[in-house]
Design an enzyme around this catalytic site. Structure first.
Site, PDB file in Angstrom:
ATOM      1  N   ARG A 122       0.830  -1.199   0.000  1.00 34.24           N
ATOM      2  CA  ARG A 122       0.000   0.000   0.000  1.00 34.24           C
ATOM      3  C   ARG A 122       0.858   1.239   0.000  1.00 34.24           C
ATOM      4  O   ARG A 122       1.927   1.267   0.603  1.00 34.24           O
ATOM      5  CB  ARG A 122      -0.879   0.033   1.256  1.00 34.24           C
ATOM      6  CG  ARG A 122      -1.995  -0.970   1.208  1.00 34.24           C
ATOM      7  CD  ARG A 122      -3.033  -0.682   2.243  1.00 34.24           C
ATOM      8  NE  ARG A 122      -2.459  -0.374   3.531  1.00 34.24           N
ATOM      9  CZ  ARG A 122      -3.099   0.297   4.478  1.00 34.24           C
ATOM     10  NH1 ARG A 122      -4.316   0.743   4.256  1.00 34.24           N
ATOM     11  NH2 ARG A 122      -2.533   0.509   5.636  1.00 34.24           N
ATOM     12  N   SER A 183       8.116  -5.264   6.166  1.00 34.12           N
ATOM     13  CA  SER A 183       7.845  -6.282   7.189  1.00 34.12           C
ATOM     14  C   SER A 183       8.582  -7.592   6.948  1.00 34.12           C
ATOM     15  O   SER A 183       7.963  -8.651   6.729  1.00 34.12           O
ATOM     16  CB  SER A 183       6.345  -6.509   7.265  1.00 34.12           C
ATOM     17  OG  SER A 183       5.719  -5.271   7.403  1.00 34.12           O
ATOM     18  N   ASP A 237       6.364  -3.832  10.507  1.00 32.84           N
ATOM     19  CA  ASP A 237       4.919  -3.629  10.727  1.00 32.84           C
ATOM     20  C   ASP A 237       4.515  -3.712  12.200  1.00 32.84           C
ATOM     21  O   ASP A 237       3.556  -3.074  12.639  1.00 32.84           O
ATOM     22  CB  ASP A 237       4.071  -4.599   9.895  1.00 32.84           C
ATOM     23  CG  ASP A 237       4.479  -6.054  10.039  1.00 32.84           C
ATOM     24  OD1 ASP A 237       5.467  -6.344  10.735  1.00 32.84           O
ATOM     25  OD2 ASP A 237       3.807  -6.920   9.442  1.00 32.84           O
TER      26      ASP A 237
HETATM   27  C1  BGC Z   1       8.515 -10.984   9.101  1.00 36.80           C
HETATM   28  C2  BGC Z   1       8.373  -9.912  10.153  1.00 36.80           C
HETATM   29  C3  BGC Z   1       6.976  -9.361  10.159  1.00 36.80           C
HETATM   30  C4  BGC Z   1       5.962 -10.490  10.289  1.00 36.80           C
HETATM   31  C5  BGC Z   1       4.534 -10.002  10.228  1.00 36.80           C
HETATM   32  C6  BGC Z   1       7.440 -12.047   9.292  1.00 36.80           C
HETATM   33  O1  BGC Z   1       7.485 -13.000   8.267  1.00 36.80           O
HETATM   34  O2  BGC Z   1       9.792 -11.585   9.167  1.00 36.80           O
HETATM   35  O3  BGC Z   1       9.308  -8.881   9.934  1.00 36.80           O
HETATM   36  O4  BGC Z   1       6.820  -8.476  11.222  1.00 36.80           O
HETATM   37  O5  BGC Z   1       6.150 -11.419   9.252  1.00 36.80           O
HETATM   38  O6  BGC Z   1       4.228  -9.376   9.026  1.00 36.80           O
END
Ligand code: BGC
Length: 476
Positions: A122, A183, A237
């Site tokens: 987004r 994320s 995130d």
């Molecule tokens: C990532 C994290 C993220 C989480 C939720 C995981 O696969 O390594 O960085 O916070 O997913 O999205």
């Protein structure tokens, strides 16, 4: 006489007993709040999953003893991640973010945000003014060939979508600050420097691991040359979610994501975060991105893993990695105890055909009602499914959802306990977690769970805004 719901709740059996009851099938099948309604409907036929299915689901049940052990292992992992001596070997990395303070409601300004963390991403335009904010956003897809292509392709695609958005919103000529929610496991070296440690969630773009993703984005924006954007913060995130909830409720201290991936972040004292090296801007605190999806990659979770988890792992894009994510989130639904009937073999057992969203839809129907499930079965080509089949499928979904909620609850309970010195689309996840965490933490600890809407996007703007506020205060 139908007992009052409160009576039923207070007499509720531990889940192991509920799951395979010898008497009272009505109670066992009902999902908490709908127990009475279910009994009310006189729905007494076929209320149990068949013995084979119940038997296959047994190992998905986690008792409190196991969950408390899990809390201990989780805390031990967190300590190892935080300490310099043990960090390199630790699987839960506990990366210090460069966020030192939570929002206090005085943040103002116009920000852009990027939220990349799954198959969609987004772009947002957010205006913060005291207690209010306005937000415009657009979702763009990341096609599979880009998820598996080169890093340059990925960042060119992101920069292109960003350019489309700022032009549509008529802000292309303003040099707006941008917060980038990325994320994936990032080792941060500054608020605008984040090195990708590994890809998760089906991404495998080449030449990104080991590189600074902010620089890669800057370069892609520069290659286009048609927009001016200043990337002023990179974050995870979970950090975005914590910031976003803390903006609404200043008591918030933990951010949690349960979705395609699972992860949490929390507020830690700078002195405990031994890898933290930046200047204290006054709070003495720093947000820690746990990256707990990797919890168990060293075998520490084997005591709760099942044959289904092994199967998911074996067939994942990164075998041996992100074991908590696989156990606690959607993928295991696809390999859960499958129904044995021949005609179900192809439809339900075929990898990837049973979507995670089906589970939320199935469990959104009141107990004993199978409207959504009937439609899903039709979608899967299972036109002749019987009522017993529906009961079995729902039972499997409930066992897996409950396990997922309980695993995440144990992690949260561990974090909450140290402080004493969901899911948006799943109908019961929040209640399952509230109830389980209450059982796991000391009764004197008060806590609440709040749902974060648009957490990671708005959080990116808040990280940028808080950083600006701290810098301003430091200058005066
Ligand atoms: C990532 C994290 C993220 C989480 C939720 C995981 O696969 O390594 O960085 O916070 O997913 O999205």
């Amino acid at each position: 006489m139908i007992p009052k719901q409160r009576d039923l709740v207070s007499r509720r059996l531990p889940f192991e007993e509920q799951a395979v009851p010898s008497v009272d099938p009505v109670r066992y099948f009902g999902v908490y709040d709908d127990v009475v309604r279910f009994a009310d409907m006189g729905y007494k036929r076929h209320v149990q999953a068949t013995p084979l299915i119940r038997d296959k689901c047994r190992e998905l049940i986690l008792d409190n003893e196991k969950l408390k052990k899990l809390m201990e292992v989780c805390l031990d992992n967190v300590h190892r991640g935080l300490k310099k001596d043990t960090h390199a070997q630790a699987v839960v990395k506990c990366f210090p973010t460069y966020v030192q303070a939570l929002p206090d409601g005085t943040e103002v300004g116009k920000f852009l945000a990027l939220d990349l963390g799954g198959t969609n991403f987004r772009v947002l335009l957010i205006e913060l003014s005291g207690e209010h904010f306005e937000m415009k956003s657009k979702i763009f897809a990341i096609p599979q060939h880009i998820m598996l292509g080169s890093g340059e392709q990925l960042f060119d695609h992101i920069a292109e979508c960003l350019a489309i958005f700022v032009k549509e919103e008529h802000v292309a000529d303003q040099k707006l600050p941008l917060g980038f929610t990325f994320s994936f496991p990032l080792e941060q070296r500054g608020l605008t420097k984040g090195i990708l440690v590994s890809w998760t969630k089906g991404f495998k773009c080449s030449n990104v691991v080991g590189n600074d993703v902010v620089q890669m984005l800057d370069e892609a924006i520069e290659r286009r040359g048609d927009v001016q954007i200043e990337v002023c913060a990179i974050l995870n995130d979970t950090t975005g979610t914590l910031m976003s909830c803390a903006w609404k409720n200043h008591q918030t201290r933990i951010g949690l994501i349960v979705g395609t991936g699972s992860n949490a972040c929390y507020v830690e004292k700078q002195e405990n975060a031994e890898l933290w090296q930046d200047v204290d801007m006054g709070s003495g605190k720093v947000l820690i991105n746990l990256e707990w999806g990797a919890f168990g990659d060293d075998g520490g979770l084997d005591f709760v893993r099942t044959e289904y988890d092994e199967d998911v792992d074996k067939n994942s894009i990164n075998p041996g990695k992100q074991k908590t994510r696989q156990t606690g989130t959607g993928e295991v639904y696809q390999r859960g105890p499958a129904l044995r009937r021949q005609r179900f073999r192809h439809a339900v057992r075929e990898r990837g055909r049973f979507y995670t969203k089906y589970v939320s839809e199935i469990e959104s129907d009141p107990p004993g009602v199978f409207n959504n499930l009937r439609e899903i079965c039709e979608e899967l080509g299972l036109k002749h499914a019987t009522e017993q089949d529906y009961i079995n499928i729902r039972f499997i979904c409930e066992c897996i959802s409950r396990r997922s909620a309980h695993l995440v609850s144990a992690g949260l309970a561990a974090l909450i306990s140290t402080r004493s010195g969901r899911r948006r689309f799943h109908p019961h996840f929040h209640n399952l977690m509230m109830e389980k965490i209450k059982e796991l933490v000391h009764p004197s600890i008060e806590f609440d769970l709040m749902l974060s809407e648009d957490g990671s996007g708005r959080g990116a703007a808040l990280v940028a805004a808080v950083a600006a506020r701290l810098q301003k205060t430091a200058r005066t």
